[in-house]
Write a protein that holds these residues in place. Structure first.
Motif, PDB file in Angstrom:
ATOM      1  N   CYS A   1      41.480  52.299  39.686  1.00 39.07           N
ATOM      2  CA  CYS A   1      40.992  51.763  40.781  1.00 39.07           C
ATOM      3  C   CYS A   1      42.088  51.362  41.721  1.00 39.07           C
ATOM      4  O   CYS A   1      42.875  50.662  41.168  1.00 39.07           O
ATOM      5  CB  CYS A   1      40.009  50.597  40.832  1.00 39.07           C
ATOM      6  SG  CYS A   1      38.514  51.002  40.042  1.00 39.07           S
TER       7      CYS A   1
ATOM      8  N   THR B   1      38.305  55.238  41.247  1.00 37.97           N
ATOM      9  CA  THR B   1      37.934  54.813  42.695  1.00 37.97           C
ATOM     10  C   THR B   1      39.034  54.720  43.555  1.00 37.97           C
ATOM     11  O   THR B   1      40.199  54.039  43.193  1.00 37.97           O
ATOM     12  CB  THR B   1      37.202  53.430  42.707  1.00 37.97           C
ATOM     13  OG1 THR B   1      35.823  53.697  42.025  1.00 37.97           O
ATOM     14  CG2 THR B   1      36.962  53.228  44.266  1.00 37.97           C
TER      15      THR B   1
ATOM     16  N   MET C   1      38.811  43.705  46.300  1.00 33.80           N
ATOM     17  CA  MET C   1      38.398  44.665  45.580  1.00 33.80           C
ATOM     18  C   MET C   1      39.014  44.879  44.373  1.00 33.80           C
ATOM     19  O   MET C   1      38.345  45.174  43.256  1.00 33.80           O
ATOM     20  CB  MET C   1      38.396  46.017  46.301  1.00 33.80           C
ATOM     21  CG  MET C   1      37.699  45.986  47.433  1.00 33.80           C
ATOM     22  SD  MET C   1      37.770  47.430  48.501  1.00 33.80           S
ATOM     23  CE  MET C   1      36.864  47.122  49.846  1.00 33.80           C
TER      24      MET C   1
ATOM     25  N   TYR D   1      40.205  42.446  42.419  1.00 26.36           N
ATOM     26  CA  TYR D   1      39.718  41.236  41.817  1.00 26.36           C
ATOM     27  C   TYR D   1      38.423  41.814  41.201  1.00 26.36           C
ATOM     28  O   TYR D   1      38.181  41.487  39.959  1.00 26.36           O
ATOM     29  CB  TYR D   1      39.510  39.968  42.986  1.00 26.36           C
ATOM     30  CG  TYR D   1      39.040  38.666  42.140  1.00 26.36           C
ATOM     31  CD1 TYR D   1      39.411  37.867  41.835  1.00 26.36           C
ATOM     32  CD2 TYR D   1      37.298  38.855  42.444  1.00 26.36           C
ATOM     33  CE1 TYR D   1      38.825  36.491  41.362  1.00 26.36           C
ATOM     34  CE2 TYR D   1      36.800  37.682  41.560  1.00 26.36           C
ATOM     35  CZ  TYR D   1      37.634  36.534  41.178  1.00 26.36           C
ATOM     36  OH  TYR D   1      36.760  35.553  40.781  1.00 26.36           O
ATOM     37  N   GLY D   2      37.586  42.336  42.112  1.00 23.57           N
ATOM     38  CA  GLY D   2      36.252  42.795  41.458  1.00 23.57           C
ATOM     39  C   GLY D   2      36.478  43.718  40.429  1.00 23.57           C
ATOM     40  O   GLY D   2      35.738  43.574  39.465  1.00 23.57           O
ATOM     41  N   ALA D   3      37.368  44.664  40.627  1.00 23.36           N
ATOM     42  CA  ALA D   3      37.571  45.600  39.529  1.00 23.36           C
ATOM     43  C   ALA D   3      38.154  45.258  38.247  1.00 23.36           C
ATOM     44  O   ALA D   3      37.788  45.597  37.392  1.00 23.36           O
ATOM     45  CB  ALA D   3      38.301  46.823  40.059  1.00 23.36           C
TER      46      ALA D   3
ATOM     47  N   VAL E   1      37.865  42.285  37.353  1.00 21.16           N
ATOM     48  CA  VAL E   1      36.438  41.462  36.603  1.00 21.16           C
ATOM     49  C   VAL E   1      35.656  42.290  35.827  1.00 21.16           C
ATOM     50  O   VAL E   1      35.221  42.084  34.665  1.00 21.16           O
ATOM     51  CB  VAL E   1      35.584  40.867  37.607  1.00 21.16           C
ATOM     52  CG1 VAL E   1      34.243  40.264  37.153  1.00 21.16           C
ATOM     53  CG2 VAL E   1      36.363  39.450  38.227  1.00 21.16           C
ATOM     54  N   ALA E   2      35.669  43.644  36.198  1.00 19.03           N
ATOM     55  CA  ALA E   2      35.048  44.667  35.455  1.00 19.03           C
ATOM     56  C   ALA E   2      35.925  45.338  34.349  1.00 19.03           C
ATOM     57  O   ALA E   2      35.264  46.049  33.607  1.00 19.03           O
ATOM     58  CB  ALA E   2      34.354  45.864  36.479  1.00 19.03           C
TER      59      ALA E   2
ATOM     60  N   VAL F   1      38.753  46.942  34.314  1.00 22.03           N
ATOM     61  CA  VAL F   1      39.625  48.217  34.440  1.00 22.03           C
ATOM     62  C   VAL F   1      40.910  47.885  35.104  1.00 22.03           C
ATOM     63  O   VAL F   1      41.020  46.735  35.532  1.00 22.03           O
ATOM     64  CB  VAL F   1      38.866  49.325  35.407  1.00 22.03           C
ATOM     65  CG1 VAL F   1      37.258  49.349  34.697  1.00 22.03           C
ATOM     66  CG2 VAL F   1      38.880  48.820  36.708  1.00 22.03           C
TER      67      VAL F   1
ATOM     68  N   ALA G   1      35.541  41.571  30.168  1.00 15.58           N
ATOM     69  CA  ALA G   1      35.004  42.207  31.446  1.00 15.58           C
ATOM     70  C   ALA G   1      33.637  41.446  31.707  1.00 15.58           C
ATOM     71  O   ALA G   1      33.067  41.208  30.577  1.00 15.58           O
ATOM     72  CB  ALA G   1      35.324  43.744  31.256  1.00 15.58           C
ATOM     73  N   LEU G   2      33.145  41.577  32.764  1.00 16.49           N
ATOM     74  CA  LEU G   2      31.776  41.258  33.114  1.00 16.49           C
ATOM     75  C   LEU G   2      31.361  42.522  33.582  1.00 16.49           C
ATOM     76  O   LEU G   2      31.600  43.052  34.626  1.00 16.49           O
ATOM     77  CB  LEU G   2      31.625  40.373  34.068  1.00 16.49           C
ATOM     78  CG  LEU G   2      32.329  38.831  34.152  1.00 16.49           C
ATOM     79  CD1 LEU G   2      31.881  37.812  35.114  1.00 16.49           C
ATOM     80  CD2 LEU G   2      32.056  38.308  32.869  1.00 16.49           C
ATOM     81  N   ARG G   3      30.389  43.078  32.655  1.00 22.93           N
ATOM     82  CA  ARG G   3      29.686  44.158  32.879  1.00 22.93           C
ATOM     83  C   ARG G   3      28.355  44.110  32.570  1.00 22.93           C
ATOM     84  O   ARG G   3      27.539  45.133  32.234  1.00 22.93           O
ATOM     85  CB  ARG G   3      30.477  45.340  32.075  1.00 22.93           C
ATOM     86  CG  ARG G   3      31.966  45.836  32.344  1.00 22.93           C
ATOM     87  CD  ARG G   3      32.532  46.567  31.493  1.00 22.93           C
ATOM     88  NE  ARG G   3      32.223  48.215  31.575  1.00 22.93           N
ATOM     89  CZ  ARG G   3      32.485  48.937  32.588  1.00 22.93           C
ATOM     90  NH1 ARG G   3      33.620  48.569  33.500  1.00 22.93           N
ATOM     91  NH2 ARG G   3      32.284  50.118  32.551  1.00 22.93           N
TER      92      ARG G   3
END
Lengths: 251, 353
Positions: free
Chosen positions: B18, B45, B58, B60-62, B64-65, B67, B191-193
């Motif tokens: 990302c 992405t 963004m 940060y969000g990725a 967290v996921a 990647v 990760a949070l998924r």
């Protein structure tokens, strides 16, 4: 005997820290009921905001990642793009979504990010002690509008949901309230739809919830619930603001 | 290949999935490279965000996921990203942030500068944290350090900053990519998924309990100590017999090297010490050099920021001089040579045995 009322599976067994009459706990429960009914607890990731709902992660039994003030839509964008299988929702207040996070929110909506935004509008900054929010009503007294919000000096209550609805990427926007059983039932339906829009991959969905804040409104819970009907929903009319989910192929 | 493009290619080969950017000169080639080469890649992405603040969030969000995610900018944009970098540090989330720095303060100029040394090495945002800072001085190093940045970030769960400048980002040099992109993009364990088959997890920074926050800070601090011990890197060039050692980083070190070569040809025993990790600063290595060399000249394209770390390292054990050009003015090797020559004579180094 038939069970008609139970604690949702995705709502942790914990006592809410919210004030009596506050709308947060109702909104939390409704979201959890929807997550349970849709069977998405194990793929949902929630993004709570700073503010009264900062501890939302103590209540939702789903993966939760805290966001900086106003950045929920950007964090959600990163999360969802990195893992499109997840169901990502942001939980944001009016200061968060309609003031400091306006840019993040509008542009996430405009990109049609597959996110579900739960937008709590209580017309004040709650956690910090009841300051003026972008949604504070005209003439309303807050700690930073001690003479009442003067439109000439402090501007007008902002209808952010209507603004977001102008973006093509936003496909479903509805304003609801949680101040009466009838309104709560409607609110749940809207939340359910906003999650379904994401499951179906249609685009950005937002549910604005008019939520009583008796503590900062200096009212009793009953007065505050009435005030939502008699005053607040005059400025922020309830109902569907935008729904292009059925017409997704027309564009 | 341009330095900016080399970072992009190296990032993709490091498994960066990302990239979130926002246009600002002089790093646009990197954003454009990612638009061209990452945006249509499977599982990847690219987003041109609405602001640098959004871009870092963004990331940060990725992160967290789970990647590998990157953003890039230049000085004014990096200032905007500091909020997000602080949150990344607090939440122990890996991320790679590229700063192709330019002259400041304010909007400044688009010319290369090194005035973000303080901002990069002292955390930059609010709170008590550090980021690893890598300072490349060639296009090859930009590529190599990009790979290293992702590795370090994942290993220590800290944001890593690649501190370049407008010149190194724009210059074209041959570059060899030593790594291939992984066929299977890795997902980090924390990760949070979605909590499938496990209890739900929380990634957060806020606590109403100061003791808990102190414990988090202690934990971060211990990790920073480990990084200082394990990951400090520097380059020493012609220092063995040097009577005068220049201390410079990034593009400044490259300019200094040019000056040192001529100085050597003119019979002056001059060397270069180049910190590669600006944080952690190579204090011990510098102290070793001070056992045999007493004169140091710190050269930076600012009015003296790294020189503080040189003073902290050497104290009164050495004689430290400083030469700087601020505001995005790029010093020439000839100019640095003049400073070296003057200092060499002033300190009597040409007469001492």
């Amino acid at each position: 005997m038939k069970t008609v009322y139970n604690r949702p599976k995705s709502l942790k067994k914990r006592v809410f820290h919210y004030c009596p009459g506050c709308g947060h706990s109702i909104a939390h429960r409704l979201i959890c009921e929807v997550i349970d009914e849709m069977g998405i607890q194990d793929k949902t990731v929630g993004i709570p905001p700073p503010g009264c709902a900062v501890f939302a992660y103590h209540y939702f039994d789903v993966d939760m990642a805290e966001s900086a003030h106003g950045r929920g839509a950007a964090v959600g964008t990163g999360l969802k793009r990195a893992n499109p299988e997840a169901i990502v929702f942001t939980y944001q207040g009016d200061g968060d979504l309609a003031a400091i996070g306006t840019a993040e929110t509008i542009h996430a909506a405009n990109r049609g990010e597959k996110l579900t935004a739960i937008f709590i509008n209580n017309a004040v900054y709650g956690m910090t002690g009841g300051q003026m929010a972008p949604t504070t009503l005209s003439q309303m007294v807050t700690t930073t509008t001690p003479y009442g919000r003067d439109e000439k000096l402090e501007g007008y209550p902002i209808r952010i949901s209507e603004m977001i609805a102008l973006t093509k990427g936003a496909v479903y926007i509805e304003r609801v309230a949680v101040n009466s059983p009838a309104h709560i039932i409607k609110a749940k339906k809207a939340i359910r739809k906003a999650f379904q829009v994401q499951v179906d991959g249609l685009g950005y969905a937002l549910v604005e919830i008019l939520s009583p804040c008796p503590t900062n409104w200096k009212m009793t819970p009953v007065e505050s619930w009435k005030w939502v009907d008699e005053v607040m929903s005059k400025e922020f009319p309830l109902g569907v603001i935008k729904d292009t989910t059925g017409a997704k192929n027309v564009d | 290949m341009s330095g900016n493009a080399a970072i992009g290619e190296a990032a993709i080969r490091a498994g960066c999935q990302c990239y979130f950017g926002y246009p600002i000169t002089p790093q646009n080639e990197l954003t454009e490279y990612m638009a061209q080469n990452l945006s249509r890649r499977k599982g990847c992405t690219f987003i041109q965000a609405e602001s640098e603040i959004s871009a870092i969030n963004m990331v940060y969000g990725a992160s967290v996921a789970g990647v590998r995610a990157m953003t890039s900018s230049s000085s004014p944009g990096i200032s905007l990203k500091q909020e997000g970098i602080s949150y990344l540090a607090a939440c122990e989330l890996p991320a790679v942030i590229v700063n192709m720095s330019r002259g400041g303060p304010g909007l400044g100029s688009i010319s290369a500068a090194q005035s973000d040394y303080y901002q990069s090495t002292r955390g930059g945002g609010h709170g008590d944290y550090r980021t690893i800072v890598l300072a490349p001085s060639s296009v090859q190093e930009l590529a190599d350090f990009t790979h290293r940045a992702f590795e370090l970030s994942d290993q220590y769960l800290v944001p890593v900053i690649i501190l370049g400048d407008g010149m190194i980002g724009q210059m074209m040099e041959p570059v060899e990519f030593k790594h291939e992109a992984p066929a299977e993009l890795p997902i980090r364990e924390r990760a949070l998924r979605g909590a499938k088959g496990r209890n739900s997890r929380i990634i957060k920074t806020f606590t109403s309990n100061p003791a808990e926050l102190e414990e988090i800070n202690w934990s971060l601090f211990r990790r920073y100590q480990l990084i200082e011990k394990e990951e400090t890197t520097s380059e020493s060039y012609l220092t063995e017999d040097a009577k005068l050692i220049l201390v410079a980083f990034g593009i400044g070190a490259r300019i200094a090297k040019g000056a040192i070569k001529t100085a050597r040809a003119n019979g002056m025993k001059v060397g270069l010490f180049r910190p590669i990790t600006l944080w952690p600063f190579p204090t011990k290595k510098l102290q070793e050099l001070a056992k045999t060399t007493k004169f140091f000249l710190d050269f930076e394209m600012n009015m003296g920021q790294m020189v503080d770390d040189v003073h902290l390292a050497l104290g009164d054990k050495a004689n430290i001089s400083f030469y700087g050009r601020p505001g995005g003015v790029i010093a020439t090797p000839a100019e640095v040579l003049r400073v070296i020559t003057r200092l060499y004579h002033q300190k009597g180094l040409d007469t001492k045995k």
